[in-house]
Design a protein around this motif. Structure first.
Motif, PDB file in Angstrom:
ATOM      1  N   UNK A  29       0.833  -1.094  -0.018  1.00  0.00           N
ATOM      2  CA  UNK A  29      -0.054  -0.037  -0.117  1.00  0.00           C
ATOM      3  C   UNK A  29       0.658   1.231   0.150  1.00  0.00           C
ATOM      4  N   UNK A  30       1.866   1.173   0.773  1.00  0.00           N
ATOM      5  CA  UNK A  30       2.746   2.557   0.921  1.00  0.00           C
ATOM      6  C   UNK A  30       3.339   2.677  -0.301  1.00  0.00           C
ATOM      7  N   UNK A  32       2.198   1.728  -3.313  1.00  0.00           N
ATOM      8  CA  UNK A  32       1.470   2.597  -4.226  1.00  0.00           C
ATOM      9  C   UNK A  32       1.119   3.943  -3.957  1.00  0.00           C
ATOM     10  N   UNK A  33       1.048   4.388  -2.665  1.00  0.00           N
ATOM     11  CA  UNK A  33       1.002   5.611  -2.284  1.00  0.00           C
ATOM     12  C   UNK A  33       1.933   6.537  -2.969  1.00  0.00           C
ATOM     13  N   UNK A  36       1.554   6.868  -6.417  1.00  0.00           N
ATOM     14  CA  UNK A  36       0.120   7.935  -6.596  1.00  0.00           C
ATOM     15  C   UNK A  36       0.838   9.337  -6.372  1.00  0.00           C
ATOM     16  N   UNK A  37       1.798   9.453  -5.445  1.00  0.00           N
ATOM     17  CA  UNK A  37       2.367  10.828  -4.943  1.00  0.00           C
ATOM     18  C   UNK A  37       3.271  11.424  -6.188  1.00  0.00           C
ATOM     19  N   UNK A  40       0.907  12.423  -8.887  1.00  0.00           N
ATOM     20  CA  UNK A  40       0.479  14.005  -8.642  1.00  0.00           C
ATOM     21  C   UNK A  40       1.378  14.956  -8.761  1.00  0.00           C
TER      22      UNK A  40
END
Lengths: 139, 175
Positions: A29-30, A32-33, A36-37, A40
């Motif tokens: 999850x981290x 993927x985050x 995603x960051x 962004x």
């Protein structure tokens, strides 16, 4: 609760009590985050570039508008200068030789007018170049 | 609130994960009955939470908000996935059995039978049973997770237990 129910509770607790995600869930999850960051951040950079481009376009338009207004002022200025020149020539002309006086009587106004038109034409040519997006070398 | 002070979203998620990971996973699992799909949905939920966290206005409690996202994500995944798997499918059995690192042969048989019985329960009863026994028997937590009154949770749980007891009795009688 009856004894068999307690037994049932025990079985159900054993069945579902330890239900959890895989061991590497948090790490995945981290990751993927973080991904995603970065996405962004890329989107933010693209947006910033677009905003900068829009700002540049606005600045160019403002500059063009300023140049046009300057050219208009110059045109008026030049017309004024040309008028003064004509007046000066006409005023000074009688003190020059009679031959010249004679010629001037005949052609003086035309010469002065031509001179004035030539002087006035320079900024007008500049304005025309601005409208046709040609490089302006006057400013 | 600590989460609001956490400027970086991933720090906020790191704070939320220990508190909500199992609950969100359990909620997704109760809908999907598939471990892998439930994990995927759980990831999606936390990513949605991470994205929406700056706009979280605190009108609802954090848990209510997260469970709402989890329910919607689970229902979307459920709609997108056809045909449904069953708790008694071999894959699901394997997934649930991984909870106990070394179950005895009898325990595996009991679990298989019990899973089949749970699988045959009506959806809401099955969800309540799963979440209730997963969440250390908190009626309130289950009611928040499923967005239903505590009384309804208790009723569903009572009916599910009664059904399971009756079915287990029949199974043992026929065995």
């Amino acid at each position: 609760m009856s004894a068999p129910d307690s037994e049932l509770d025990k079985h159900l607790r054993a069945l579902f009590g330890g239900l959890d995600t895989g061991a590497d869930f948090d790490a995945r999850l981290m990751a993927r985050l973080r991904a995603e960051s970065q996405t962004d951040a890329t989107e933010r950079a693209v947006r910033a570039r677009q905003q900068e481009r829009a700002r540049y376009r606005r600045a160019v338009l403002e500059l063009q508008s300023w140049r046009r207004s300057m050219l208009r002022l110059l045109t008026l200025d030049t017309l004024g200068v040309a008028f003064l020149l004509v007046v000066a020539v006409v005023t000074a002309w009688p003190r020059l030789s009679r031959d010249v006086m004679d010629i001037s009587r005949q052609y003086g106004p035309y010469i002065a007018m031509l001179l004035g038109i030539l002087i006035a034409a320079v900024p007008l040519l500049g304005m025309w170049a601005e409208q046709t997006r040609r490089p302006i070398r006057l400013l | 609130m600590e989460l609001v002070r956490a400027e970086r979203g991933d720090e906020a998620i790191a704070l939320l994960l220990p508190a909500f990971r199992r609950k969100v996973f359990g909620l997704a699992y109760s809908f999907l009955r598939d471990r892998e799909a439930a994990e995927d949905v759980t990831q999606e939920v936390f990513i949605k939470v991470w994205r929406a966290l700056p706009g979280f206005d605190g009108r609802a409690s954090m848990s209510t908000w997260i469970y709402t996202i989890a329910r919607n994500a689970s229902l979307s995944a459920l709609r997108a996935r056809r045909p449904q798997s069953s708790l008694s499918d071999p894959e699901v059995m394997d997934a649930v059995e991984t909870v106990d690192p070394a179950p005895s042969a009898d325990a595996v048989v009991d679990r298989a039978a019990l899973l089949r019985l749970v699988d045959q329960l009506p959806t809401k009863q099955r969800q309540v049973i799963m979440l209730f026994y997963m969440e250390e028997q908190s009626h309130e937590e289950v009611s928040t997770m499923l967005a239903m009154p505590v009384g309804t949770v208790k009723t569903l749980l009572h009916r599910a237990r009664a059904r399971l007891s009756a079915a287990a009795g029949k199974t043992s009688a026929t065995a």
